[in-house]
Each structure stands twice: as structure tokens, then as C-alpha cells.
Design a protein around this motif. Structure first.
Motif, mmCIF file in Angstrom:
data_model
loop_
_atom_site.group_PDB
_atom_site.id
_atom_site.type_symbol
_atom_site.label_atom_id
_atom_site.label_comp_id
_atom_site.label_asym_id
_atom_site.label_seq_id
_atom_site.Cartn_x
_atom_site.Cartn_y
_atom_site.Cartn_z
ATOM 1 N N TYR A 148 53.544 67.457 23.832
ATOM 2 C CA TYR A 148 53.789 68.194 22.918
ATOM 3 C C TYR A 148 55.383 68.256 22.627
ATOM 4 N N ASN A 149 56.354 68.060 23.521
ATOM 5 C CA ASN A 149 57.791 67.904 23.786
ATOM 6 C C ASN A 149 58.248 66.311 23.278
ATOM 7 N N ILE A 150 57.835 65.537 24.315
ATOM 8 C CA ILE A 150 58.694 64.285 24.279
ATOM 9 C C ILE A 150 58.238 63.294 23.119
ATOM 10 N N VAL A 151 56.697 63.217 23.049
ATOM 11 C CA VAL A 151 56.435 62.338 21.685
ATOM 12 C C VAL A 151 55.600 63.347 21.038
ATOM 13 N N GLY A 152 55.606 64.340 20.871
ATOM 14 C CA GLY A 152 54.994 65.644 20.009
ATOM 15 C C GLY A 152 55.718 65.224 18.589
ATOM 16 N N PRO A 153 56.985 64.893 18.407
ATOM 17 C CA PRO A 153 57.461 64.598 17.043
ATOM 18 C C PRO A 153 57.116 63.526 16.506
ATOM 19 N N TYR A 154 56.475 62.496 17.167
ATOM 20 C CA TYR A 154 56.233 60.964 16.873
ATOM 21 C C TYR A 154 54.636 60.956 16.712
ATOM 22 N N TRP A 155 53.998 62.102 16.691
ATOM 23 C CA TRP A 155 52.603 61.849 16.283
ATOM 24 C C TRP A 155 52.619 61.916 14.704
ATOM 25 N N LEU A 192 45.708 55.647 34.107
ATOM 26 C CA LEU A 192 46.495 56.855 33.419
ATOM 27 C C LEU A 192 47.695 56.490 32.474
ATOM 28 N N ILE A 193 48.215 55.355 32.970
ATOM 29 C CA ILE A 193 49.540 54.861 32.564
ATOM 30 C C ILE A 193 48.999 54.096 31.223
ATOM 31 N N GLY A 194 47.986 53.281 31.458
ATOM 32 C CA GLY A 194 47.400 52.589 30.463
ATOM 33 C C GLY A 194 46.946 53.362 29.391
ATOM 34 N N TYR A 195 46.300 54.413 29.671
ATOM 35 C CA TYR A 195 45.933 55.079 28.506
ATOM 36 C C TYR A 195 46.961 55.540 27.813
ATOM 37 N N LEU A 196 47.870 56.171 28.411
ATOM 38 C CA LEU A 196 48.850 56.826 27.728
ATOM 39 C C LEU A 196 49.620 55.911 26.832
ATOM 40 N N TYR A 205 57.313 56.256 19.074
ATOM 41 C CA TYR A 205 58.503 56.422 19.816
ATOM 42 C C TYR A 205 59.400 55.221 20.226
ATOM 43 N N ILE A 206 58.627 54.303 20.866
ATOM 44 C CA ILE A 206 59.313 52.809 21.035
ATOM 45 C C ILE A 206 59.773 52.086 19.894
ATOM 46 N N SER A 207 59.121 52.079 18.925
ATOM 47 C CA SER A 207 59.707 51.342 17.539
ATOM 48 C C SER A 207 61.020 52.205 17.085
ATOM 49 N N LYS A 208 60.783 53.573 17.317
ATOM 50 C CA LYS A 208 62.170 54.278 16.925
ATOM 51 C C LYS A 208 63.367 54.230 17.677
ATOM 52 N N LYS A 209 62.868 54.458 18.968
ATOM 53 C CA LYS A 209 64.222 54.370 20.060
ATOM 54 C C LYS A 209 64.470 53.311 20.957
ATOM 55 N N ASN A 210 63.303 52.419 20.757
ATOM 56 C CA ASN A 210 63.552 51.187 21.628
ATOM 57 C C ASN A 210 63.442 51.463 22.987
ATOM 58 N N GLN A 211 62.667 52.369 23.505
ATOM 59 C CA GLN A 211 62.545 52.880 24.759
ATOM 60 C C GLN A 211 61.164 53.261 25.276
ATOM 61 N N ASN A 212 60.495 53.007 26.168
ATOM 62 C CA ASN A 212 59.251 53.657 26.186
ATOM 63 C C ASN A 212 59.288 55.178 26.881
ATOM 64 N N PRO A 213 58.928 56.074 26.257
ATOM 65 C CA PRO A 213 58.965 57.615 26.726
ATOM 66 C C PRO A 213 58.287 57.802 28.084
ATOM 67 N N TYR A 218 57.534 59.053 34.576
ATOM 68 C CA TYR A 218 56.844 58.058 35.138
ATOM 69 C C TYR A 218 56.912 58.639 36.840
ATOM 70 N N ASP A 219 58.117 58.595 37.339
ATOM 71 C CA ASP A 219 58.219 58.840 38.740
ATOM 72 C C ASP A 219 57.466 60.372 39.316
#
Length: 249
Positions: A148-155, A192-196, A205-213, A218-219
Motif C-alpha cells: 500500500y505505501n511503498i509500491v502503492g502509488p505505482y500500481w 516469496l521474493i521471486g513472486y514480489l 517503481y524500478i523504471s521510475k526510480k532506477n531502484q528495486n523497492p 528485504y532484510d
């Protein structure tokens, strides 16, 4: 229809959850003549392959050639690259038409006109999907904040139809009340990570920010996952109809 899934076609085929056999069997139980079925927006052919055990011929289409290149093969499955809203099929060709985890991307008015054209008068139309999975409470907190918060705006805006369990999409059919299903798995952290990674919002998100959310959680998620039961449950979405009300399309 948007093509959000060509980039991660291999991951999609590896990490996206399958639909349980009992759900497929339930849908097929409403189909009298098992001659020809169609799986629209087939992706990697998961549903098409399951249908191939029951129907003489299964046709499956997708707009992504990369998805089709990773599709499951069978002698009686015919794959083709084309849009779900405008197909090359004959009038009244299919006994069953299904669309899994994709109807929210379509132009509903155009799409349903095409369905009424190619579905037999006594045929069955089914929409399948799955909502946001849930797991142990500790990991759920992390994952819901991510969703909802981190990738929410990118749906994409169309994602709302899934969040609403497909209850608010147009459905111009004589609807058959459908049984409820869910899918349960035990996933490694890598699964789990593969599905996300297959989420369209993650790719946006990756396309817009050049970073994997996913790196942002992760940790924390790994610690949470390894100390809990690693069980995952997907609520499955299902709407089934007959074309008796075709004048409403």
C-alpha cells in the motif's frame, strides 16, 4: 490491453501461483460440450494447460510474445499472439472461454462484445483471479506496508478491480453463484521474493526510480520469514456466467 509482463516473462512462469485443480474442475463442471476452449491473456499457459486435459482443442492467446515463448506446451493447445478484445476466431466457436488474472486490463465494452461473438449460445464464460495473499501476522505487516505505501502509488489504476475482488467489474451474463476457493503454499524466502518481483508495481517503481523497492524491505522481511511458518494463502476470485443476457453487452 496493457503489456506489463513481457519484461519478467521468465519470472512470471516460475513464480506466479497456479490455480488448484479442483477450481478448474469446478468451472468445467458447468460445460456440457468439451470440444473447444479458449484461454485469453494466457500468459505462460498455466490455465490453458490444465484445460487441455479436458477439451479436444484449447486455444490460448496473449499480446506478449515473450510470455508465449515461456508457455507450457501440449499437443492440443494452439497458442497465438493477439488481443483479447479483437480475436481471429469464428463466431460461436467456443464451449468455454476463461480469462485469468487479466480481465481488469481490458476495455470491458469492446471485450464483452467479442466474447458474445465467439462464445457458443450454450457456452460458459469464467473470470479467474487472485487477490493479495496473506501469511503470518509479522510478515503481513511488512508486506502490506510494501503493497500500500511503498509500491502503492505505482500500481496501475486497474488494480482496484482486483482489490475489490472483481465484484465491481461489469459482468453482462446470467451469473452462476460460484463456490469460494483459496490456494495455500509453503514458500521459501526465494519464492516469496521471486513472486514480489513479478508485480507490475515493482517493475513500474524500478523504471521510475532506477531502484528495486524490494531492497527497502528485504532484510526485515527475511528475518521475519525465517522465524515464522512461511505459509502463504491466496484468496481466489471466480465469476461464472452464461450468455443468456447477451443483449446487455
Amino acid at each position: 490491453m496493457k503489456d506489463n509482463f513481457s519484461k519478467q516473462a521468465v519470472d512470471y512462469s516460475k513464480f506466479r501461483p497456479q490455480y488448484p485443480d479442483e477450481m478448474i474442475e469446478y468451472i468445467i463442471s458447468f460445460v456440457d460440450n468439451k470440444s473447444t476452449a479458449l484461454d485469453l491473456a494466457t500468459g505462460n499457459g498455466q490455465v490453458a494447460h490444465k484445460l487441455s486435459a479436458y477439451f479436444k482443442k484449447v486455444f490460448a492467446t496473449d499480446i506478449s510474445q515473450k510470455q508465449l515463448d515461456n508457455a507450457i506446451l501440449a499437443d492440443n493447445i494452439m497458442y497465438s499472439k493477439e488481443s483479447a478484445e479483437k480475436t481471429s476466431f469464428e463466431n460461436r466457436q467456443f464451449d468455454l472461454i476463461v480469462v485469468a488474472q487479466a480481465v481488469h486490463w481490458f476495455d470491458f465494452e469492446v471485450f464483452y462484445k467479442e466474447i458474445f461473438r465467439i462464445l457458443k449460445p450454450d457456452g460458459i464464460f469464467a473470470i479467474l483471479g487472485y487477490g493479495l495473499f496473506f501469511t503470518n501476522p509479522d510478515s503481513d505487516k511488512i508486506l502490506r506496508s510494501f503493497y500500500y505505501n511503498i509500491v502503492g502509488p505505482y500500481w496501475d489504476a486497474e488494480r482496484k478491480y482486483l482489490d475489490e475482488n472483481y465484484e465491481n467489474i461489469p459482468f453482462p451474463f446470467e451469473e452462476i453463484p460460484a463456490q469460494k476457493f483459496q490456494n495455500e503454499f509453503t514458500w521459501s524466502f526465494e519464492m516469496l521474493i521471486g513472486y514480489l518481483q513479478t508485480w507490475s508495481s515493482v517493475q513500474h517503481y524500478i523504471s521510475k526510480k532506477n531502484q528495486n523497492p524490494i531492497d527497502l524491505i528485504y532484510d526485515e522481511l527475511k528475518v521475519s520469514w525465517q522465524k515464522n511458518n512461511q505459509e502463504v494463502t491466496f484468496p481466489l476470485l471466480l465469476r461464472i456466467g452464461k450468455p443468456d443476457n447477451r443483449n446487455k453487452a
